[in-house]
Design a protein around this motif. Structure first.
Motif, PDB file in Angstrom:
ATOM      1  N   THR A  24     -52.868   1.810 -17.871  1.00  9.67           N
ATOM      2  CA  THR A  24     -52.218   1.241 -16.691  1.00  9.67           C
ATOM      3  C   THR A  24     -50.700   1.151 -16.883  1.00  9.67           C
ATOM      4  O   THR A  24     -49.949   1.305 -15.921  1.00  9.67           O
ATOM      5  CB  THR A  24     -52.795  -0.143 -16.341  1.00  9.67           C
ATOM      6  N   HIS A  25     -50.264   0.908 -18.096  1.00 12.23           N
ATOM      7  CA  HIS A  25     -48.821   0.879 -18.390  1.00 12.23           C
ATOM      8  C   HIS A  25     -48.191   2.224 -18.053  1.00 12.23           C
ATOM      9  O   HIS A  25     -47.160   2.301 -17.366  1.00 12.23           O
ATOM     10  CB  HIS A  25     -48.608   0.543 -19.876  1.00 12.23           C
ATOM     11  N   TRP A  26     -48.796   3.297 -18.518  1.00 13.46           N
ATOM     12  CA  TRP A  26     -48.265   4.641 -18.285  1.00 13.46           C
ATOM     13  C   TRP A  26     -48.378   5.028 -16.817  1.00 13.46           C
ATOM     14  O   TRP A  26     -47.454   5.641 -16.256  1.00 13.46           O
ATOM     15  CB  TRP A  26     -48.972   5.656 -19.186  1.00 13.46           C
ATOM     16  N   PHE A  27     -49.492   4.665 -16.180  1.00 15.67           N
ATOM     17  CA  PHE A  27     -49.657   4.963 -14.751  1.00 15.67           C
ATOM     18  C   PHE A  27     -48.560   4.289 -13.934  1.00 15.67           C
ATOM     19  O   PHE A  27     -47.980   4.889 -13.031  1.00 15.67           O
ATOM     20  CB  PHE A  27     -51.024   4.504 -14.250  1.00 15.67           C
ATOM     21  N   ASP A  28     -48.271   3.034 -14.254  1.00 17.46           N
ATOM     22  CA  ASP A  28     -47.244   2.291 -13.525  1.00 17.46           C
ATOM     23  C   ASP A  28     -45.861   2.919 -13.708  1.00 17.46           C
ATOM     24  O   ASP A  28     -45.075   2.976 -12.756  1.00 17.46           O
ATOM     25  CB  ASP A  28     -47.224   0.824 -13.953  1.00 17.46           C
ATOM     26  N   LYS A  31     -45.793   5.954 -11.474  1.00 13.14           N
ATOM     27  CA  LYS A  31     -45.696   5.543 -10.070  1.00 13.14           C
ATOM     28  C   LYS A  31     -44.297   5.053  -9.720  1.00 13.14           C
ATOM     29  O   LYS A  31     -43.841   5.231  -8.588  1.00 13.14           O
ATOM     30  CB  LYS A  31     -46.717   4.448  -9.771  1.00 13.14           C
ATOM     31  N   SER A  32     -43.600   4.469 -10.675  1.00 11.88           N
ATOM     32  CA  SER A  32     -42.250   3.971 -10.420  1.00 11.88           C
ATOM     33  C   SER A  32     -41.245   5.108 -10.219  1.00 11.88           C
ATOM     34  O   SER A  32     -40.142   4.883  -9.748  1.00 11.88           O
ATOM     35  CB  SER A  32     -41.785   3.062 -11.563  1.00 11.88           C
ATOM     36  N   SER A  34     -41.751   7.756  -8.210  1.00 11.90           N
ATOM     37  CA  SER A  34     -42.419   8.462  -7.116  1.00 11.90           C
ATOM     38  C   SER A  34     -41.578   9.543  -6.440  1.00 11.90           C
ATOM     39  O   SER A  34     -42.132  10.476  -5.886  1.00 11.90           O
ATOM     40  CB  SER A  34     -42.926   7.474  -6.074  1.00 11.90           C
ATOM     41  N   VAL A  63     -51.942  11.010 -12.380  1.00  9.42           N
ATOM     42  CA  VAL A  63     -51.404  10.108 -11.349  1.00  9.42           C
ATOM     43  C   VAL A  63     -51.050  10.866 -10.090  1.00  9.42           C
ATOM     44  O   VAL A  63     -51.412  10.445  -8.972  1.00  9.42           O
ATOM     45  CB  VAL A  63     -50.183   9.330 -11.888  1.00  9.42           C
TER      46      VAL A  63
END
Length: 69
Positions: A24-28, A31-32, A34, A63
């Motif tokens: 989730t850390h890497w996904f976020d 996403k940041s 974008s 992602v």
């Protein structure tokens, strides 16, 4: 019987183990970013977070293909 994980997600256990962060850390992080293109985000993960190319590419692909909600 459990199906073997394929594609980018097959890298996730080793990414968590090697870099000490949950996915989730890497996904976020992805996403940041974008507004950036795929390879721009890969480069960001490599230079700013010291991920290897294959690991960074797998996270970004996952992602950007809608795998992380």
């Amino acid at each position: 019987m459990t199906e073997k994980v394929k594609g980018p997600a097959s890298y996730f256990p080793s990414i968590e183990k090697k870099y000490g962060q949950p996915m989730t850390h890497w996904f976020d992080l992805v996403k940041s970013r974008s507004g950036d293109k795929h390879m721009e985000i890969v480069s960001f993960l490599k230079t700013e977070h010291a991920l290897g190319h294959g690991h960074a590419n797998a996270i970004v692909a996952f992602v950007l293909n809608g795998g992380a909600k």
